[in-house]
Motif scaffolding. Structure first.
Motif, short mmCIF file in Angstrom:
data_model
loop_
_atom_site.label_atom_id
_atom_site.label_comp_id
_atom_site.label_asym_id
_atom_site.label_seq_id
_atom_site.Cartn_x
_atom_site.Cartn_y
_atom_site.Cartn_z
N HIS A 1 -9.24 -14.31 -42.36
CA HIS A 1 -9.61 -13.11 -42.31
C HIS A 1 -9.44 -12.06 -43.21
CE1 HIS A 1 -10.89 -9.57 -40.01
NE2 HIS A 1 -11.58 -10.09 -39.03
N LEU B 1 -5.52 -10.10 -36.93
CA LEU B 1 -6.38 -11.00 -37.57
C LEU B 1 -6.27 -11.40 -39.15
CD1 LEU B 1 -7.58 -9.02 -35.23
CD2 LEU B 1 -9.87 -10.63 -35.80
N ASP C 1 -7.08 -4.49 -37.22
CA ASP C 1 -7.15 -5.52 -38.13
C ASP C 1 -5.98 -6.34 -38.30
OD1 ASP C 1 -9.91 -4.83 -38.46
OD2 ASP C 1 -9.26 -3.71 -40.36
N ALA D 1 -11.55 -14.83 -35.05
CA ALA D 1 -11.63 -13.99 -33.74
C ALA D 1 -11.73 -14.75 -32.66
CB ALA D 1 -12.72 -12.94 -33.85
N GLN D 2 -12.53 -15.69 -32.65
CA GLN D 2 -12.71 -16.62 -31.47
C GLN D 2 -11.42 -17.36 -31.12
OE1 GLN D 2 -16.30 -18.47 -32.59
NE2 GLN D 2 -17.53 -17.45 -31.48
N ALA E 1 -16.17 -8.39 -37.79
CA ALA E 1 -14.69 -8.62 -37.20
C ALA E 1 -14.25 -9.76 -36.95
CB ALA E 1 -14.77 -7.76 -35.88
N ASP E 2 -15.07 -10.98 -37.39
CA ASP E 2 -14.93 -12.35 -36.76
C ASP E 2 -14.07 -13.19 -37.77
OD1 ASP E 2 -16.17 -11.93 -34.73
OD2 ASP E 2 -18.12 -12.82 -35.14
#
Length: 259
Positions: A100, A111, A108, A60-61, A33-34
């Motif tokens: 991503h 992202l 999703d 994600a971060q 997911a990142d």
């Protein structure tokens, strides 16, 4: 269900472009997911060398707080090698990018896509759809595969490459070999916008663009920042001109009243 079926098809396109071997660290098609980590790429076209740095920040971060101010010290030995070969006036461009590649669920959507610096705040042309965005990400992945090993998230590697060496990134130009329909990398001394090529919720395909509030700045002292644009102070001469103009308008008004 119709939207989900569409998303699975788009995800399959992304995987076919980026390759099946999706490793953890830098590949956009990473099965987590990142997403990828952001990558700094600097090219000196005059001296014919390049520098890259894995910034250690995943998509994600970044999206957890996209308006936060960030600061990176890039002054390591590879960067020192890059600056040692630099001469004032060299044609140097730089940028930050990542992506991503997963698009399986509605969650999703925020992202998925390509994240990159841009010379203009609002590019006139962007990737039109998910396959075009995935194609750009695929070219980015090729760059990454040549300058990064597949390693732990915390191992933020850098490279210094010269012409003829694997990983010399000048070959990709400032628009990822024209895969990106706008100029992503800018000259030293310029602040670069940061944008997100994404797809909409209606068909999981049509290209859209997010523009973030902060801008990226890089200097050869080894400082990379992502922060709000600073207000540009007006030169003192402008203020003096304005005061003088107001004085003249006041004098003319007094004359008019006296008449």
């Amino acid at each position: 269900m119709k939207i989900l079926a569409k998303s699975v098809a788009v995800a399959a396109i992304a995987m076919s472009v980026t390759g099946v071997a999706e490793a953890r660290i830098q590949a956009i098609g990473d099965a987590t997911a990142d997403g990828s980590e952001l990558l700094l790429n600097v090219v000196n076209y005059t001296a014919q060398n390049s520098y890259t740095l894995d910034l250690g920040l995943t998509i994600a971060q970044f999206l957890a707080n996209p308006n936060q101010a960030l600061s990176f010290n890039v002054n390591n030995s590879d960067f020192q090698s890059f600056t040692a070969a630099y001469t004032a006036g060299d044609n140097v461009t730089w940028g930050v990018s990542g992506g991503h590649g997963l698009l399986n669920e509605l969650t999703d959507l925020p992202l998925f896509g390509f994240f990159t610096t841009s010379v203009t705040n609002l590019p006139a042309k962007i990737d039109d759809n998910a396959p075009d965005i995935s194609n750009t990400m695929g070219v980015w992945n090729t760059i990454v595969s040549e300058v990064q090993t597949q390693d732990a998230n915390a191992n933020n590697l850098s490279t210094f490459r010269t012409i003829g060496q694997l990983g010399y990134t000048a070959a990709y130009g400032n628009d990822f070999q024209t895969a990106l329909p706008f100029v992503a990398q800018g000259q030293l001394g310029t602040a670069l916008a940061f944008v997100h090529e994404k797809v909409n919720i209606d068909d999981f395909d049509t290209g859209e663009l997010d523009v973030f509030n902060n801008v990226w700045k890089l200097d050869l002292n080894g400082s990379l920042t992502y922060a709000p644009t600073s207000a540009v102070p007006l030169p003192g001469a402008v203020w003096m001109f304005g005061a003088g103009l107001m004085g003249l308008l006041g004098a003319n008004r007094r004359k008019a009243v006296a008449a």
